[in-house]
Design an enzyme around this catalytic site. Structure first.
Site, PDB file in Angstrom:
ATOM      1  N   LYS A  68       0.856  -1.185   0.000  1.00  0.00           N
ATOM      2  CA  LYS A  68       0.000   0.000   0.000  1.00  0.00           C
ATOM      3  C   LYS A  68       0.887   1.227   0.000  1.00  0.00           C
ATOM      4  CE  LYS A  68      -4.476   0.725   0.168  1.00  0.00           C
ATOM      5  NZ  LYS A  68      -5.501  -0.260  -0.226  1.00  0.00           N
TER       6      LYS A  68
HETATM    7  N1  GLU Z   1      -7.249   0.058  -3.382  1.00  0.00           N
HETATM    8  C1  GLU Z   1      -7.974  -1.136  -3.663  1.00  0.00           C
HETATM    9  C2  GLU Z   1      -8.038  -2.023  -2.430  1.00  0.00           C
HETATM   10  O1  GLU Z   1      -7.869  -1.581  -1.327  1.00  0.00           O
HETATM   11  C3  GLU Z   1      -7.489  -1.839  -4.908  1.00  0.00           C
HETATM   12  C4  GLU Z   1      -6.073  -2.331  -4.850  1.00  0.00           C
HETATM   13  C5  GLU Z   1      -5.577  -2.879  -6.178  1.00  0.00           C
HETATM   14  O2  GLU Z   1      -6.345  -3.016  -7.101  1.00  0.00           O
HETATM   15  O3  GLU Z   1      -4.384  -3.139  -6.233  1.00  0.00           O
HETATM   16  O4  GLU Z   1      -8.328  -3.183  -2.524  1.00  0.00           O
END
Ligand code: GLU
Length: 431
Positions: free
Chosen positions: A121
């Site tokens: 993240k």
């Molecule tokens: N931000 C989204 C999540 O928390 C998508 C993450 C992604 O597609 O890599 O799942």
């Protein structure tokens, strides 16, 4: 020229042991699941910690000619299964502990849906509402350059999250491509369609929420066409989720966004509300609906509650007031560990974040696959595959919950942790 640095955000004052520290919240559930799995202590230690944490300084030339320095993070939690995967959020209250938790949630989430990625993240501490589009672009590009060494289609693949979108992904893709001297679409997902993006990606998290809600309704014998639903958050997840759940025939009786909430017992006209919110910048003031506070929204009478914004909205202080019998977590970490216990006692069926909002990363995976083969599917094909993945994952988690007599959240953690642990032990530890 003036240089301003950013404050560390609201989690900073609440201490590492607080109910509201997302990393503590993740560890609490991780420990419960690990205990039930009788996880090997060595594997436990590895999975408990993050693989890599990068903190970067993001200086930006502001429109008024001054410089400001923003703080950026990229945390990779675990890469045993494949390249790290996870969104990037831009928000004033981003903290390292929050990004750590979100990275670990991505590891478990990918494993729950069987997507061959690890978890990561990113975040930049900034308030996009107070920035011009040019400033957001410069922050994005400089942040990308700063994390350049650890991202890439085979290493770590960012995606949109809170306050980032297709345009931000296009800038990341362009910046990365300029540095490596050729176009690399697979370095991010959630890009615009036509620029390596996948049809259905923007709607994927909301559609995934609908798919698991259908399964949860079957388990709880709830007729969705007669159900009353409250959606907290009206962005990419809540807005599209509400639209799809409304199209399913359910009544959306309450909705909120960052400005406030609205309530209408007879059901809100969601397509009209989407228009209203686009025009007025908020759902607040929608004709025919009563105003409700942001805090009250989770306490409204309904059958289904979909928290679809950010962390800690269902907590010890309000969990007892929740009226819904099903909660589908469109957001990451919307329920605190203390609230979990209260909801469990009340018999609320919680479809946890790492299952409920996994539609986004599932279609991110499909986007990455399409980018790498250079061939793109029709939207029906993307949605069909998403449906298969979400239904399968729901029933695997549900079976785990029944088998071990635990709630859906701990069952999802158990499934995810067990899969990653199995992967790791098969690979062995390089020493
Ligand atoms: N931000 C989204 C999540 O928390 C998508 C993450 C992604 O597609 O890599 O799942």
């Amino acid at each position: 020229m003036s240089v301003t640095s950013h404050d560390p955000g609201p989690y900073a004052g609440v201490g590492p042991q607080s109910e509201f520290n997302p990393y503590e919240a993740m560890l609490d559930r991780f420990e419960q699941a690990a205990k039930r799995l009788k996880l090997d202590p060595g594997v436990y230690d590895i999975l408990k910690s993050t693989d890599r944490e990068l903190t970067v300084s993001v200086p930006c030339l502001m429109d008024d000619g001054s410089y400001r320095v923003f703080r950026g993070y990229r945390v990779q939690h675990n890469l045993a299964v494949g390249p790290a995967k996870g969104g990037i959020r831009f928000a004033p209250d981003v903290t390292l502990d929050e990004v750590r938790a979100l990275a670990a949630w991505m590891t478990w989430k990918c494993a729950v849906v069987g997507v061959p990625f690890g978890g990561a993240k990113g975040g930049v501490v900034c308030d996009p509402k107070a920035l011009s589009i040019g400033e957001v672009e410069r922050i994005t590009r400089r942040y990308t350059a700063a994390i350049m060494d650890i991202i890439g289609p085979e290493r770590d693949v960012p995606a949109p999250d809170v306050n980032t979108n297709e345009q931000v992904m296009a800038w990341i893709m362009d910046t990365y491509s300029m540095h490596v001297r050729h176009t690399v679409t697979a370095v991010v997902t959630g890009k615009p369609v036509g620029l390596g993006g996948s049809l259905g990606r923007r709607e994927a998290t909301g559609r995934g929420v609908l798919f698991v809600l259908r399964e949860a309704a079957k388990v709880r014998n709830l007729d969705l066409t007669n159900a009353k639903v409250v959606v907290q958050g009206f962005g990419n997840v809540g807005g599209i989720g509400a639209e799809l759940i409304h199209a399913e025939g359910a009544k959306i009786v309450g909705v909120s966004d960052i400005e406030g909430g609205i309530h209408c017992e007879a059901g809100l006209d969601i397509p009209k509300l989407i228009e209203w919110s686009k025009e007025h910048g908020s759902v607040v003031g929608f004709p025919g609906a009563d105003a409700v506070g942001k805090e009250e929204i989770v306490e409204l009478p309904c059958d289904v509650l979909v928290p679809a914004a950010t962390e800690n909205v269902i907590r010890q202080s309000n969990a007892d007031q929740v009226k819904a019998s099903i909660i589908v977590e469109g957001a990451n970490g919307p329920t605190t560990a203390r609230a979990d216990e209260i909801l469990q006692e009340k018999g609320v069926f919680v479809v946890p974040d790492i299952l409920a909002n996994a539609g986004g990363v599932t279609v991110s995976y499909l986007e990455w696959v399409q980018d790498r083969m250079g061939y793109f599917w029709e939207e029906d094909e993307v949605n069909r595959r998403l449906g298969i993945v979400m239904r399968r994952a729901f029933h695997e988690v549900h079976e785990m919950a029944e088998k071990h007599d635990v709630g859906m959240r701990i069952a999802a953690y158990m499934l995810g942790i067990d899969r990653v642990a199995t992967f790791m032990s098969k690979r062995g530890i390089y020493a």
